[in-house]
Design a protein around this motif. Sequence first.
Motif, short mmCIF file in Angstrom:
data_model
loop_
_atom_site.label_atom_id
_atom_site.label_comp_id
_atom_site.label_asym_id
_atom_site.label_seq_id
_atom_site.Cartn_x
_atom_site.Cartn_y
_atom_site.Cartn_z
N MET A 46 0.81 -1.21 0.00
CA MET A 46 0.00 0.00 0.00
C MET A 46 0.84 1.26 0.00
N ASN A 47 2.09 1.15 0.46
CA ASN A 47 2.97 2.32 0.51
C ASN A 47 4.14 2.22 -0.45
N ALA A 48 4.05 1.30 -1.42
CA ALA A 48 5.17 1.08 -2.34
C ALA A 48 5.48 2.30 -3.19
N ARG A 49 4.45 3.08 -3.52
CA ARG A 49 4.65 4.25 -4.39
C ARG A 49 5.22 5.45 -3.65
N ASN A 50 5.31 5.37 -2.35
CA ASN A 50 5.79 6.50 -1.56
C ASN A 50 7.30 6.46 -1.32
N GLY A 51 7.99 5.55 -1.97
CA GLY A 51 9.43 5.45 -1.80
C GLY A 51 9.84 4.33 -0.88
N ARG A 52 11.07 3.93 -1.01
CA ARG A 52 11.59 2.78 -0.26
C ARG A 52 11.53 3.02 1.25
N GLN A 53 11.92 4.22 1.70
CA GLN A 53 11.98 4.49 3.13
C GLN A 53 10.60 4.46 3.76
N ILE A 54 9.63 5.09 3.12
CA ILE A 54 8.26 5.08 3.65
C ILE A 54 7.71 3.67 3.67
N MET A 55 8.01 2.91 2.62
CA MET A 55 7.55 1.54 2.56
C MET A 55 8.12 0.72 3.72
N LYS A 56 9.41 0.88 3.98
CA LYS A 56 10.04 0.14 5.08
C LYS A 56 9.46 0.56 6.43
N GLU A 57 9.23 1.85 6.60
CA GLU A 57 8.68 2.32 7.87
C GLU A 57 7.27 1.78 8.11
#
Length: 214
Positions: free
Chosen positions: A79-90
């Motif tokens: 769901m957060n893949a499009r927000n960048g790697r860091q946001i996705m990991k968080e």
Amino acid sequence: MLEIIQSGGWMMVPIIIASILALAISVERFWTLRATQIAPADLLSRVWGWMKNKQLDANRIKELRESSPLGRVLAAGLMNARNGRQIMKESIEEVASHEIHEMERYLNALGTVAAVAPLMGLLGTVFGMIQVFSEIMIQGTGQANVLAGGISEALITTAAGLVVAIPALICHRILQRRVDEIVVFMEQEAIKLVDVLHGEREVSDPVESRESRA
């Protein structure tokens, strides 16, 4: 058995309660912490299949989120893949921390029972020995049978505390180890998902996840 429990005195009551609590927690956690239910080995390969067939839509993500704790972790990343790697990991770490907390539920209580049960048994023995020495002061040391009986009764609580503590400690260690193994597997699957979606890893063979788990 009932006579032994009665002869142990009032300290047998908290020891019995601790044994029931330890048994209930152990059964519930062994049933709940099944790897096939928490982190299915083929779940990530199913996600790969949806991605390859362009079937990964909102309904699939909802299905993934409701399937298992690992599914909720992966769904948070997708769901957060499009927000960048860091946001996705968080987002993955935030959901994973909640799931880990749920997996470790009641384990502290089980560990506490394992630690406290021998102390309750020892306390019961101390109270019993106090009574024995009180009898010595009153009757003297001439009645060896009475004294021996009193000492044996005093030691019952120590034995009972150890009988509760040893299985509780073993179950606690096994369950904690199981949680650690599941967490490591979930981390590996989440890292694979992050790397693939951000172009740092190719989609692996669907069978690979099963073989690595086996």
